[in-house]
Enzyme design. Sequence first.
Site, PDB file in Angstrom:
ATOM      1  N   LEU A   1       0.853  -1.195   0.000  1.00 45.68           N
ATOM      2  CA  LEU A   1       0.000   0.000   0.000  1.00 45.68           C
ATOM      3  C   LEU A   1       0.885   1.239   0.000  1.00 45.68           C
ATOM      4  CD1 LEU A   1      -2.640  -0.882   2.767  1.00 45.68           C
ATOM      5  CD2 LEU A   1      -3.017  -0.878   0.297  1.00 45.68           C
ATOM      6  N   HIS A   2       0.569   2.192  -0.872  1.00 46.62           N
ATOM      7  CA  HIS A   2       1.334   3.441  -0.852  1.00 46.62           C
ATOM      8  C   HIS A   2       0.545   4.640  -1.371  1.00 46.62           C
ATOM      9  CE1 HIS A   2       1.784   2.423  -5.122  1.00 46.62           C
ATOM     10  NE2 HIS A   2       2.078   3.683  -5.331  1.00 46.62           N
ATOM     11  N   ARG A   3      -0.591   4.427  -2.020  1.00 46.90           N
ATOM     12  CA  ARG A   3      -1.285   5.554  -2.636  1.00 46.90           C
ATOM     13  C   ARG A   3      -1.867   6.484  -1.580  1.00 46.90           C
ATOM     14  NH1 ARG A   3      -1.442   5.411  -7.947  1.00 46.90           N
ATOM     15  NH2 ARG A   3      -0.969   3.434  -8.962  1.00 46.90           N
TER      16      ARG A   3
ATOM     17  N   ASP B   1      -2.372  -1.707  -3.925  1.00 47.54           N
ATOM     18  CA  ASP B   1      -2.911  -0.568  -4.672  1.00 47.54           C
ATOM     19  C   ASP B   1      -1.950  -0.142  -5.773  1.00 47.54           C
ATOM     20  OD1 ASP B   1      -0.909   0.741  -3.238  1.00 47.54           O
ATOM     21  OD2 ASP B   1      -2.283   1.944  -2.031  1.00 47.54           O
TER      22      ASP B   1
END
Length: 398
Positions: free
Chosen positions: A214-216, A286
């Site tokens: 996850l990074h968005r 994501d």
Amino acid sequence: MPDQGALPAAGLHAVVIAGARPNFIKVKPVLDALAADGARSSFVHTGQHYDEAMSDVFFADLGLRQPDYHLEAGSGSHAVQTAAVMTAFEPLLARLAPDVVVVVGDVNSTLACALVAAKANVPVAHVEAGLRSGDRTMPEEINRIVTDRVSDLLFAPSPEGVVHLLAEGARPESVHLAGNVMVDTLLACRERARSRPVLADLGLTPGEYGLVTLHRPSNVDDPAVLDGLLAALGEIARRCPLVFPVHPRTASRLAGRLPDGVRALGPAGYLDCVALQMGARLVLTDSGGVQEESTVLGVPCLTLRESTERPITVTEGTNRVVGCSPAAIMAGAFEVLDRPPPPRCPDLWDGHAGRRISAVLGRTLERRARRGGGSRPRGRAEAVPDPLLPTSPVDRGA
């Protein structure tokens, strides 16, 4: 594949741009193919990702040559970062005077260098053109749209990219269905990744864990959204333990908040990321790139977003877009754990996209040179047929 002796890009000078972690994976096949075809390439690193975990380790993992030029743009807001890359790239472009500027993907560096080249009347080739999520709240979507509009050669990774570009008014002769350069790199590195000791080092057994990335900003910057995602991950971890290589921008937001069964890891290099995907029972992400990689590796993937710019990973791959609702994420994960989808991989994701791109670049230059009496004036590129793909009314390289 073309005749190795034909050297379709011989004499070409291409400036190839990379600035962020996904870009390094994408430029490697293009740089290798240009070299194999006798072209000269100037490799420019904009410095958009500049820490070792997000940049330098990839050069070692990929066997990627060191950049010829480093713009050292650094971090900042979208406007600050884009402006920094443009300001640094403009004088370099004037000095190098290439035949073409090759940009990849959809990061700020992609947009910045495409704009500079287009305004300097230097042909722009966009690798990974035509991807659309339909979500203009994503900065990457704006970058994709604008970059495609100012590019002269558009290399789509899959058929829906061709459809999007033609629907938006791109000249059919400028659009080429080239395949996926990320897949080129993945297939070239797969066996090296398989031999990595990362699973043994972490005490993981293949097929007995899930992988999370996850990074968005839409997922990790809003505490309420992140809380919901973490709650869902905690429930999934009751059935399948999860490992989570944490993106640097996400680490501070997760401090002390990971549920039981979800194990945080430090940022992983490319080969270790691939190894972790290969061994996973499912992937929750994501990331656009992970959607593609998991499809090629045949690993079930759940995309924790409301849309994807890579729908072919759903229609012809192992991906499923489940959104950000905790209930939907848990339902999707439990279904995949009980009934995993069969492995499927799109056509032309075969490891030869870089060679197709180099061949089109070379023949574009050749056609321009013939019409110019042997000279290669800077200016808009004239797209020519792709010699490696059969033509069709929707273009398979035309």
